[in-house]
Design a protein around this motif. Structure first.
Motif, PDB file in Angstrom:
ATOM      1  N   GLN A 157       0.835  -1.206   0.000  1.00 38.63           N
ATOM      2  CA  GLN A 157       0.000   0.000   0.000  1.00 38.63           C
ATOM      3  C   GLN A 157       0.870   1.257   0.000  1.00 38.63           C
ATOM      4  O   GLN A 157       0.590   2.213  -0.734  1.00 38.63           O
ATOM      5  N   GLU A 158       1.926   1.224   0.786  1.00 34.85           N
ATOM      6  CA  GLU A 158       2.819   2.395   0.841  1.00 34.85           C
ATOM      7  C   GLU A 158       3.500   2.635  -0.506  1.00 34.85           C
ATOM      8  O   GLU A 158       3.665   3.775  -0.947  1.00 34.85           O
ATOM      9  N   ALA A 159       3.859   1.544  -1.182  1.00 31.91           N
ATOM     10  CA  ALA A 159       4.567   1.665  -2.459  1.00 31.91           C
ATOM     11  C   ALA A 159       3.651   2.115  -3.595  1.00 31.91           C
ATOM     12  O   ALA A 159       4.083   2.836  -4.499  1.00 31.91           O
ATOM     13  N   THR A 160       2.391   1.702  -3.540  1.00 30.75           N
ATOM     14  CA  THR A 160       1.459   1.986  -4.646  1.00 30.75           C
ATOM     15  C   THR A 160       0.497   3.114  -4.337  1.00 30.75           C
ATOM     16  O   THR A 160      -0.138   3.647  -5.255  1.00 30.75           O
ATOM     17  N   GLN A 161       0.350   3.431  -3.032  1.00 27.08           N
ATOM     18  CA  GLN A 161      -0.654   4.406  -2.577  1.00 27.08           C
ATOM     19  C   GLN A 161      -2.071   3.953  -2.955  1.00 27.08           C
ATOM     20  O   GLN A 161      -2.969   4.769  -3.167  1.00 27.08           O
ATOM     21  N   ALA A 162      -2.253   2.654  -3.040  1.00 27.90           N
ATOM     22  CA  ALA A 162      -3.568   2.107  -3.377  1.00 27.90           C
ATOM     23  C   ALA A 162      -4.455   2.064  -2.139  1.00 27.90           C
ATOM     24  O   ALA A 162      -3.975   1.968  -0.995  1.00 27.90           O
ATOM     25  N   PHE A 163      -5.769   2.117  -2.365  1.00 28.63           N
ATOM     26  CA  PHE A 163      -6.748   1.950  -1.296  1.00 28.63           C
ATOM     27  C   PHE A 163      -7.091   0.464  -1.231  1.00 28.63           C
ATOM     28  O   PHE A 163      -7.406  -0.160  -2.245  1.00 28.63           O
ATOM     29  N   ILE A 164      -7.030  -0.107  -0.038  1.00 34.02           N
ATOM     30  CA  ILE A 164      -7.191  -1.551   0.131  1.00 34.02           C
ATOM     31  C   ILE A 164      -8.644  -1.885   0.496  1.00 34.02           C
ATOM     32  O   ILE A 164      -9.168  -1.373   1.489  1.00 34.02           O
ATOM     33  N   LEU A 165      -9.260  -2.740  -0.310  1.00 37.30           N
ATOM     34  CA  LEU A 165     -10.604  -3.237  -0.022  1.00 37.30           C
ATOM     35  C   LEU A 165     -10.486  -4.633   0.571  1.00 37.30           C
ATOM     36  O   LEU A 165     -10.023  -5.562  -0.097  1.00 37.30           O
ATOM     37  N   LEU A 166     -10.857  -4.781   1.830  1.00 30.69           N
ATOM     38  CA  LEU A 166     -10.849  -6.083   2.496  1.00 30.69           C
ATOM     39  C   LEU A 166     -12.255  -6.666   2.366  1.00 30.69           C
ATOM     40  O   LEU A 166     -13.213  -6.108   2.917  1.00 30.69           O
ATOM     41  N   ILE A 167     -12.373  -7.769   1.625  1.00 27.25           N
ATOM     42  CA  ILE A 167     -13.701  -8.286   1.258  1.00 27.25           C
ATOM     43  C   ILE A 167     -13.898  -9.685   1.836  1.00 27.25           C
ATOM     44  O   ILE A 167     -13.390 -10.673   1.288  1.00 27.25           O
ATOM     45  N   PRO A 168     -14.625  -9.812   2.948  1.00 23.13           N
ATOM     46  CA  PRO A 168     -14.949 -11.140   3.478  1.00 23.13           C
ATOM     47  C   PRO A 168     -16.005 -11.808   2.593  1.00 23.13           C
ATOM     48  O   PRO A 168     -17.097 -11.274   2.413  1.00 23.13           O
ATOM     49  N   LYS A 213      -4.946   1.720   8.645  1.00 26.35           N
ATOM     50  CA  LYS A 213      -5.899   2.749   9.051  1.00 26.35           C
ATOM     51  C   LYS A 213      -5.929   3.889   8.036  1.00 26.35           C
ATOM     52  O   LYS A 213      -4.899   4.361   7.570  1.00 26.35           O
ATOM     53  N   ASP A 214      -7.146   4.307   7.692  1.00 25.05           N
ATOM     54  CA  ASP A 214      -7.407   5.427   6.767  1.00 25.05           C
ATOM     55  C   ASP A 214      -7.090   5.112   5.307  1.00 25.05           C
ATOM     56  O   ASP A 214      -7.345   5.944   4.437  1.00 25.05           O
ATOM     57  N   VAL A 215      -6.518   3.941   5.026  1.00 28.91           N
ATOM     58  CA  VAL A 215      -6.228   3.596   3.628  1.00 28.91           C
ATOM     59  C   VAL A 215      -6.866   2.252   3.249  1.00 28.91           C
ATOM     60  O   VAL A 215      -6.454   1.607   2.294  1.00 28.91           O
ATOM     61  N   SER A 216      -7.878   1.859   4.006  1.00 31.30           N
ATOM     62  CA  SER A 216      -8.550   0.597   3.712  1.00 31.30           C
ATOM     63  C   SER A 216      -9.987   0.647   4.207  1.00 31.30           C
ATOM     64  O   SER A 216     -10.355   1.509   5.019  1.00 31.30           O
TER      65      SER A 216
END
Length: 348
Positions: free
Chosen positions: A203-214, A232-235
């Motif tokens: 995430q730090e390398a790409t600055q992507a927003f992480i979607l955690l999908i159960p 925190k704040d990026v997912s």
């Protein structure tokens, strides 16, 4: 015609709900579905169908008597590795339906592993008595060939599930990476910690927003909740119940990292790059068929930096399936619909 649909429905598993949604989408118009479910009220409300408790014997027997056909509705129902009871439950229903003279269909099956002689024997008897059989992978097809049982081989039906847009997705930052992990003995605490650290690095390398999908709250949500504070704040955790919307969420995602088979199928079908974490032969079969990169969890490196670097290289240099490949797989999945039309024709 009334058809009784049997699968791992109403248990909160996104993949199995997607199979049910696709089966209902593919049923011929003259067929009225009756669904056996772990949560019949929810199933009735979501799909507008008659539904009965899959473990309540008397209503199940009455439903069988009221129907003209019985369908195993997709997935790895006939295997004895994660459950020794499962093949006897589904096999018992299939055997009963065949004795009662119903048309019987084994639809979009992923057979095995079958390690016990008794479950292997029961499976062979069940499949040999079916009106029609379709399977979703080459290993299942080879097993039926060994048993000299006619079958049709086609891609998993969920390739053909009609996706719907996820409301609010446009409000989430881009680019996006989706992650679907599940509870499993191979996902040990140290491995989860390494994967989490690698995800933080990615995430730090790409600055992507992480979607955690159960995909199944009972198995997946606790893992998502353990990862989320590290991002925190990026997912964001997305719990999506409707399978068409669950598939649609991958439409605007750059990359999916998944343990769940149908998370990878949904992502690939929506033009998303995929990286697999395999705990089961069915994941490896998909990886081979689609040339999806990934690791067996049992052999994954314990170096989070190596995991990060691998993901980052794939994120920056790979391409998703082409539109031609996706169309080929979607068109192929509709072969399962053709089988239903042939098996459930009005003439007996």
């Amino acid at each position: 015609m009334r058809a009784l649909l049997s699968g791992y429905y109403g248990k909160g598993n996104g993949g199995d709900e997607a199979l049910l949604a696709t089966l209902l989408q593919m049923l011929p118009s003259h067929v009225t579905p009756v669904v056996l479910s772990g949560n019949p009220e929810e199933t009735s409300d979501r799909y507008g169908v008659e539904s009965h408790n899959r473990m309540d014997f008397l209503p199940v027997l009455q439903a069988l008597r009221s129907c003209d056909a019985f369908i195993w509705g997709g997935g790895s129902l006939i295997q004895d590795v994660t459950s020794t009871i499962s093949p006897f439950y589904y096999g018992g229903l299939m055997g009963l339906a065949q004795k009662m003279g119903l048309k019987t269909v084994a639809w979009a099956q992923g057979i095995g592993p079958l390690v016990r002689p008794q479950t292997r024997y029961l499976a062979r008897q069940n499949f040999s008595g079916c009106t029609k059989v379709s399977v979703r992978d080459r290993v299942s097809a080879a097993l039926l060939s060994d048993w000299q049982i006619p079958y049709i081989l086609a891609p998993d039906p969920v390739w053909a599930l009609q996706a719907k847009p996820f409301p609010g997705l446009a409000d989430l930052p881009t680019p996006r990476i989706a992650v679907t992990l599940r509870n499993h003995p191979q996902l040990t605490a140290p491995r989860l910690a390494n994967l989490t650290q690698a995800l933080v690095n990615l995430q730090e390398a790409t600055q992507a927003f992480i979607l955690l999908i159960p995909f199944q709250k009972s198995e997946d949500l606790a893992i998502a909740e353990a990862i989320q504070p590290q991002l925190k704040d990026v997912s964001q955790i997305l719990c999506i119940e409707e399978p068409q919307i669950l598939k649609g969420v991958f439409r605007s995602v750059e990359m999916a990292i998944g343990m769940r088979l149908h998370s990878l199928i949904m992502a690939a079908s929506e033009g998303c790059r995929c990286f697999a974490l395999s705990y089961d032969p069915k994941i490896n079969r998909l990886m081979e068929d689609l040339s999806i990169p990934g690791w067996d969890l049992a052999n994954i490196t314990d170096d989070a930096n190596v995991i990060t670097q691998t993901w980052l290289e794939y994120y920056t240099s790979s391409k998703p399936l082409s539109s031609e490949q996706i169309k080929f797989l979607v068109d192929g999945a509709f072969i399962h619909q053709k089988l239903l039309t042939e098996a459930l024709s009005v003439t007996k």
